[in-house]
Design a protein around this motif. Structure first.
Motif, PDB file in Angstrom:
ATOM      1  N   GLY A 201       0.972  56.874  29.873  1.00  9.53           N
ATOM      2  CA  GLY A 201       1.614  58.104  29.761  1.00  9.53           C
ATOM      3  C   GLY A 201       2.029  58.862  28.838  1.00  9.53           C
ATOM      4  O   GLY A 201       2.736  59.849  28.897  1.00  9.53           O
ATOM      5  N   ILE A 202       1.848  58.357  27.710  1.00 17.46           N
ATOM      6  CA  ILE A 202       2.278  58.755  26.194  1.00 17.46           C
ATOM      7  C   ILE A 202       1.172  58.521  25.255  1.00 17.46           C
ATOM      8  O   ILE A 202       0.442  57.802  25.260  1.00 17.46           O
ATOM      9  N   GLU A 203       1.446  59.623  24.269  1.00 17.25           N
ATOM     10  CA  GLU A 203       0.464  59.260  23.070  1.00 17.25           C
ATOM     11  C   GLU A 203       0.772  58.142  22.400  1.00 17.25           C
ATOM     12  O   GLU A 203       2.141  57.464  22.302  1.00 17.25           O
ATOM     13  N   ILE A 204      -0.101  57.377  21.941  1.00 16.17           N
ATOM     14  CA  ILE A 204       0.016  56.207  20.965  1.00 16.17           C
ATOM     15  C   ILE A 204      -0.261  56.331  19.772  1.00 16.17           C
ATOM     16  O   ILE A 204      -1.453  56.859  19.469  1.00 16.17           O
ATOM     17  N   LEU A 205       0.388  55.823  18.694  1.00 17.26           N
ATOM     18  CA  LEU A 205       0.050  56.209  17.536  1.00 17.26           C
ATOM     19  C   LEU A 205      -0.749  54.820  16.824  1.00 17.26           C
ATOM     20  O   LEU A 205      -0.434  53.743  17.318  1.00 17.26           O
ATOM     21  N   SER A 206      -1.509  55.082  15.882  1.00 14.76           N
ATOM     22  CA  SER A 206      -2.139  53.855  15.141  1.00 14.76           C
ATOM     23  C   SER A 206      -1.652  53.819  13.962  1.00 14.76           C
ATOM     24  O   SER A 206      -1.308  54.746  13.230  1.00 14.76           O
ATOM     25  N   GLY A 207      -1.574  52.633  13.356  1.00 17.15           N
ATOM     26  CA  GLY A 207      -1.061  52.274  12.133  1.00 17.15           C
ATOM     27  C   GLY A 207      -1.983  53.258  10.862  1.00 17.15           C
ATOM     28  O   GLY A 207      -1.258  53.317   9.764  1.00 17.15           O
ATOM     29  N   ASN A 208      -3.011  53.618  11.081  1.00 15.41           N
ATOM     30  CA  ASN A 208      -3.805  54.684  10.315  1.00 15.41           C
ATOM     31  C   ASN A 208      -3.090  55.949  10.500  1.00 15.41           C
ATOM     32  O   ASN A 208      -3.573  56.733   9.401  1.00 15.41           O
TER      33      ASN A 208
END
Ligand code: TXA
Ligand code: MG
Length: 316
Positions: A201-208
Motif C-alpha cells: 500500500g505504499i510506493e516502493i523505490l528502486s536502487g536505480n
C-alpha cells in the motif's frame, strides 16, 4: 557432472560438505550448506567470481527464516504475501546467526528467500538446514534455467545437479532491502514492483531511482571494514602489529597471530577471511599486517576484499 532426480542422494552430498546445483522457480542455484565456510568458499571457486558478492540464503519457510534474520513490519508483510516465491529480502542478521560470514561477504545483513519450486522445497526439508545458492553459472554468464544449462556452464566444477526441468519464472528473484525505514528494490526480477506496492500500500523505490539514493544513503553498499588499520603484502612485522598470516610465517613473531591457511591454500584462506577479520577486531587489535596472498583462483577475490578493507576510509 551427474544429473539426478534423487533428493536423498543430493541431500547427503550436501551434508558431506559438497556442492549441488538445484532448481528453483527463478533459476538454478549452486547450493551448499550456508553454515559451512568451506562449502561457501568452494561455491565462489566453482563460479570463478573475482569478488565475494554476498549470496542468497534459501530456507523452506518463513518460520525458518526468522532463525537467521530480523524481520521488521514491512519485511513480515512481504514475506507473508510472497513467500514461497521469487522474492529475496535483505534483513539484518539475527543475533547468534549461524550463517557463514563469507556467504554474506562480511555484511551485517542477510539476503534470504523461500523458493516455491517443489524440488527446492523437498530438498531444503530433507537437508534440514539453510542452503546458500548463487545462480549456477560461471561468473559473468547468463543464469541457467535448465539442468542442461548448468551442465554446459559448470561441468567439471561440481559433481551433481538435481534435475527439475525448466524453471517456470526464468528470471532471478526480485531483491528488496528491508534495512531502512523504506523498503528499496535492489534488483528487479521475477516479482514485479506493482505487486509489491499493492501488498504494502505504499510506493516502493528502486536502487536505480534518484530518490532511493537520497532516502537511503550508504544502505546499498555498506561493506564490512575492520576497525583496525590493515597493511597488505607484509613480509615483516612492525611494532604493535597483529599478523593475519598466509602460508608459512614461522619467521614472524606477533603477539596476536591468526593464519588464513598455514598450508597456503587460497580456498581455505577464503573460508577463514571474514571470520578472522572479525576475530581480530573483537580482540581490539589496532593494526594488522597481512601476508601476501597469491593472486590465483580465489586469491583474486581475497585480494580485492583486502584492498578495500585497507583503503583509507571516512570514519565519520
Ligand atoms: O533467483 C535468484 O535470486 C537466484 C536463485 C538461485 O535463488 N539466485 C541469485 O543469486 O540470483 P546471485 O548470487 O546470482 O545474486 C545474489 C544477489 C547479488 O546481486 C548480491 O549482491 C545480492 O543478491 N545480495 C546478497 N546478499 C546481499 C545483502 N546482504 N545486501 C544486499 N545485496 C545482497
Ligand atoms: Mg547471478
Amino acid at each position: 557432472m551427474k544429473s539426478t532426480k534423487d533428493i536423498s542422494i543430493v541431500a547427503s552430498h550436501l551434508r558431506a560438505g559438497g556442492l549441488v546445483a538445484f532448481p528453483t522457480e527463478t533459476v538454478y542455484g549452486l547450493g551448499g550448506d550456508a553454515r559451512d565456510d568451506n562449502a561457501v568458499a568452494a561455491i565462489y571457486a566453482a563460479k570463478g567470481r573475482p569478488q565475494f558478492n554476498p549470496l542468497i540464503v534459501h530456507v523452506e519457510s518463513f518460520e525458518r527464516a526468522k532463525e537467521f534474520g530480523v524481520f521488521n513490519e514491512i519485511a513480515i508483510k512481504l514475506a507473508e504475501s510472497f513467500w514461497p516465491g521469487p522474492l529475496t529480502l535483505v534483513v539484518p542478521r539475527a543475533e547468534g546467526c549461524q550463517i557463514s560470514l563469507l556467504a554474506s561477504a562480511g555484511l551485517d545483513s542477510l539476503a534470504i528467500r523461500v523458493p516455491a519450486h517443489p524440488l527446492a522445497q523437498e530438498l531444503l526439508r530433507e537437508f534440514g538446514g539453510p542452503l546458500v545458492a548463487p545462480s549456477a553459472n560461471p561468473s559473468g554468464q547468463i543464469s541457467p534455467t535448465s539442468a542442461q544449462h548448468v551442465i554446459v556452464g559448470l561441468d567439471g566444477k561440481i559433481d551433481l545437479v538435481l534435475d527439475g526441468g525448466q524453471c517456470s519464472v526464468g528470471l532471478e528473484s526480485t531483491i528488496v532491502s528491508c534495512l531502512g525505514e523504506r523498503p528499496i528494490i535492489l534488483r528487479h526480477g521475477g516479482l514485479v514492483r506493482a505487486d509489491i506496492e499493492a501488498a504494502l500500500g505504499i510506493e516502493i523505490l528502486s536502487g536505480n531511482d534518484d530518490k532511493a539514493a537520497l532516502t537511503a544513503p550508504g544502505q546499498l553498499t555498506s561493506h564490512y571494514a575492520p576497525n583496525a588499520l590493515m597493511r597488505l603484502n607484509a613480509q615483516s612485522l612492525q611494532a604493535g602489529e597483529a599478523l593475519l598470516g598466509f602460508g608459512d610465517v614461522e619467521n614472524l613473531q606477533a603477539q596476536v597471530s591468526l593464519n588464513l591457511s598455514p598450508l597456503g591454500n587460497v580456498q581455505e584462506a577464503a573460508a577463514n577471511l571474514f571470520s578472522m577479520m572479525r576475530q581480530l577486531d573483537e580482540m581490539g587489535v589496532q593494526k594488522i599486517a597481512v601476508s601476501p596472498i597469491p593472486n590465483q583462483g580465489l586469491g583474486e577475490a581475497i585480494n580485492d576484499r583486502l584492498k578495500r578493507a585497507a583503503a583509507p576510509r571516512d570514519r565519520g
